[in-house]
Design an enzyme around this catalytic site. Structure first.
Site, PDB file in Angstrom:
ATOM      1  N   HIS A   1     -53.503 -41.650 -72.398  1.00  0.00           N
ATOM      2  CA  HIS A   1     -52.820 -40.408 -71.981  1.00  0.00           C
ATOM      3  C   HIS A   1     -51.311 -40.666 -71.874  1.00  0.00           C
ATOM      4  O   HIS A   1     -50.502 -39.817 -72.248  1.00  0.00           O
ATOM      5  CB  HIS A   1     -53.316 -39.939 -70.618  1.00  0.00           C
ATOM      6  CG  HIS A   1     -54.638 -39.251 -70.633  1.00  0.00           C
ATOM      7  ND1 HIS A   1     -54.808 -37.972 -71.108  1.00  0.00           N
ATOM      8  CD2 HIS A   1     -55.855 -39.659 -70.221  1.00  0.00           C
ATOM      9  CE1 HIS A   1     -56.072 -37.610 -70.971  1.00  0.00           C
ATOM     10  NE2 HIS A   1     -56.746 -38.622 -70.440  1.00  0.00           N
TER      11      HIS A   1
ATOM     12  N   ASP B   1     -58.185 -34.745 -72.313  1.00  0.00           N
ATOM     13  CA  ASP B   1     -59.388 -34.431 -71.539  1.00  0.00           C
ATOM     14  C   ASP B   1     -59.721 -32.985 -71.869  1.00  0.00           C
ATOM     15  O   ASP B   1     -58.902 -32.078 -71.607  1.00  0.00           O
ATOM     16  CB  ASP B   1     -59.122 -34.597 -70.041  1.00  0.00           C
ATOM     17  CG  ASP B   1     -58.893 -36.048 -69.646  1.00  0.00           C
ATOM     18  OD1 ASP B   1     -59.375 -36.943 -70.365  1.00  0.00           O
ATOM     19  OD2 ASP B   1     -58.240 -36.280 -68.611  1.00  0.00           O
TER      20      ASP B   1
ATOM     21  N   GLU C   1     -67.041 -40.927 -69.541  1.00  0.00           N
ATOM     22  CA  GLU C   1     -66.452 -39.589 -69.311  1.00  0.00           C
ATOM     23  C   GLU C   1     -66.672 -38.718 -70.546  1.00  0.00           C
ATOM     24  O   GLU C   1     -66.058 -38.953 -71.589  1.00  0.00           O
ATOM     25  CB  GLU C   1     -64.935 -39.712 -69.046  1.00  0.00           C
ATOM     26  CG  GLU C   1     -64.596 -40.499 -67.781  1.00  0.00           C
ATOM     27  CD  GLU C   1     -63.092 -40.617 -67.529  1.00  0.00           C
ATOM     28  OE1 GLU C   1     -62.276 -40.296 -68.427  1.00  0.00           O
ATOM     29  OE2 GLU C   1     -62.741 -41.050 -66.418  1.00  0.00           O
TER      30      GLU C   1
ATOM     31  N   HIS D   1     -63.253 -37.146 -72.122  1.00  0.00           N
ATOM     32  CA  HIS D   1     -62.063 -37.941 -72.503  1.00  0.00           C
ATOM     33  C   HIS D   1     -62.144 -38.412 -73.962  1.00  0.00           C
ATOM     34  O   HIS D   1     -63.119 -39.040 -74.365  1.00  0.00           O
ATOM     35  CB  HIS D   1     -61.947 -39.153 -71.567  1.00  0.00           C
ATOM     36  CG  HIS D   1     -60.782 -40.042 -71.886  1.00  0.00           C
ATOM     37  ND1 HIS D   1     -59.570 -39.973 -71.230  1.00  0.00           N
ATOM     38  CD2 HIS D   1     -60.626 -41.008 -72.827  1.00  0.00           C
ATOM     39  CE1 HIS D   1     -58.739 -40.870 -71.736  1.00  0.00           C
ATOM     40  NE2 HIS D   1     -59.356 -41.509 -72.717  1.00  0.00           N
TER      41      HIS D   1
HETATM   42  C1  LIG Z   1     -58.670 -39.657 -64.838  1.00  0.00           C
HETATM   43  C2  LIG Z   1     -59.452 -39.253 -66.059  1.00  0.00           C
HETATM   44  N1  LIG Z   1     -59.250 -37.877 -66.343  1.00  0.00           N
HETATM   45  C3  LIG Z   1     -59.048 -40.099 -67.250  1.00  0.00           C
HETATM   46  O1  LIG Z   1     -58.312 -39.645 -68.093  1.00  0.00           O
HETATM   47  N2  LIG Z   1     -59.525 -41.341 -67.291  1.00  0.00           N
HETATM   48  C4  LIG Z   1     -59.161 -42.256 -68.343  1.00  0.00           C
HETATM   49  C5  LIG Z   1     -60.031 -43.488 -68.313  1.00  0.00           C
HETATM   50  C6  LIG Z   1     -57.697 -42.662 -68.268  1.00  0.00           C
HETATM   51  O2  LIG Z   1     -57.145 -42.726 -67.170  1.00  0.00           O
HETATM   52  O3  LIG Z   1     -57.150 -43.000 -69.334  1.00  0.00           O
HETATM   53 ZN   LIG Z   2     -58.710 -38.697 -69.960  1.00  0.00          ZN
END
Ligand SMILES: C[C@@H](N)C(=O)N[C@H](C)C(=O)O
Ligand SMILES: [Zn+2]
Length: 255
Positions: free
Chosen positions: A166, A173, A230, A233
């Protein structure tokens, strides 16, 4: 005032301000929107919070440049390139696991290559009667630190010292909604940190498993990979080595 050319604006802003993250000297990036690849500047990050970027600082009110004219690593505001997406940017509200608003406004920025892949994936979803609904896109590295403070578990939050994809403008997401705006049932809410959100958790209604399958197969066909824990993601493979960034996007201001 609606900002027409956020790409250029970011170029100016990021060149002026290379932002640091608490306790984490690391590579930070200068983003240029003009010709050539973005410059990557290596410097010690200063200890400071993310800078809010005031949209009134924008002096370059130009038309949105075509994606093809931009380097793949430039950052763009996705909504400038399609009105076919839906947005529910949770970290710009307190409806998220932090129970706190950590973004100044709900905008979805990604690298150009990520935007191109998302546009193509969304066209395939549209043929099936769906569209992508975003919960999060590019995320400043400083916000990653806040998340890690609360959930220091790499299954659910990437370690901010290494940086999340990110933070590199390559992860999103997302869920799917119908073209009428009804979200598909994915079995849990966004950021449900537990086994029920895992891709290998099969004890779910057939409809949920099918919805997750459609999302995953289509995203994978467009260069994204999922993480086991997740369902929402997705990482663009081609962005995993890009530099970690820590800019905060401009927000629209009332006239
Ligand atoms: C926090 C969650 N939405 C997310 O994006 N998790 C992944 C593993 C990240 O932080 O890159
Ligand atoms: Zn994410």
């Amino acid at each position: 005032m609606v900002i027409k050319n956020r790409v250029l604006l970011l170029g100016v802003i990021i060149s002026i301000s290379l932002l640091g993250c608490k306790d984490a000297p690391q590579k930070q990036e200068t983003i240029n929107s003009g010709e050539g690849a973005p410059e990557v500047a290596t410097q010690e990050a200063s200890v400071q919070d993310s800078t809010r970027v005031d949209a009134t600082a924008n002096s370059a009110q130009e038309e949105t440049p075509p994606l093809e004219s931009l380097p793949d690593t430039a950052f763009v505001r996705l909504a400038d390139y399609s009105d076919g997406f839906a947005f529910d940017m949770r970290y710009a509200t307190d409806n998220n696991f932090l129970e706190e608003t950590v973004y100044p406004c709900g905008e979805c920025y990604t690298r150009v290559k990520t935007a191109k892949a998302l546009l193509q994936a969304n066209a395939v979803f549209k043929e099936k009667g769906y569209r992508i609904r975003f919960y999060d896109c590019y995320r400043p590295n400083s916000v990653q630190y806040k998340m890690w403070e609360l959930v220091p578990n790499p299954q659910y939050v990437a370690n901010p010292v290494k940086g999340s994809i990110h933070n590199r403008g390559g992860a999103v997401d997302i869920t799917l909604e119908t073209l009428e705006g009804k979200p598909l049932d994915m079995g849990t809410d966004f950021d449900f940190f537990g086994p029920r959100a895992h891709h290998d958790h099969m004890d779910l209604p057939a409809e949920v498993l099918e919805n997750r399958r459609v999302l995953k197969e289509t995203m994978e066909a467009h260069g994204f990979w999922s993480i086991r824990t997740e369902w929402w993601h997705y990482n663009l493979g081609a962005a995993s080595r890009d530099a970690v960034a820590n800019f905060v996007w401009p927000c629209p201001t009332a006239n």
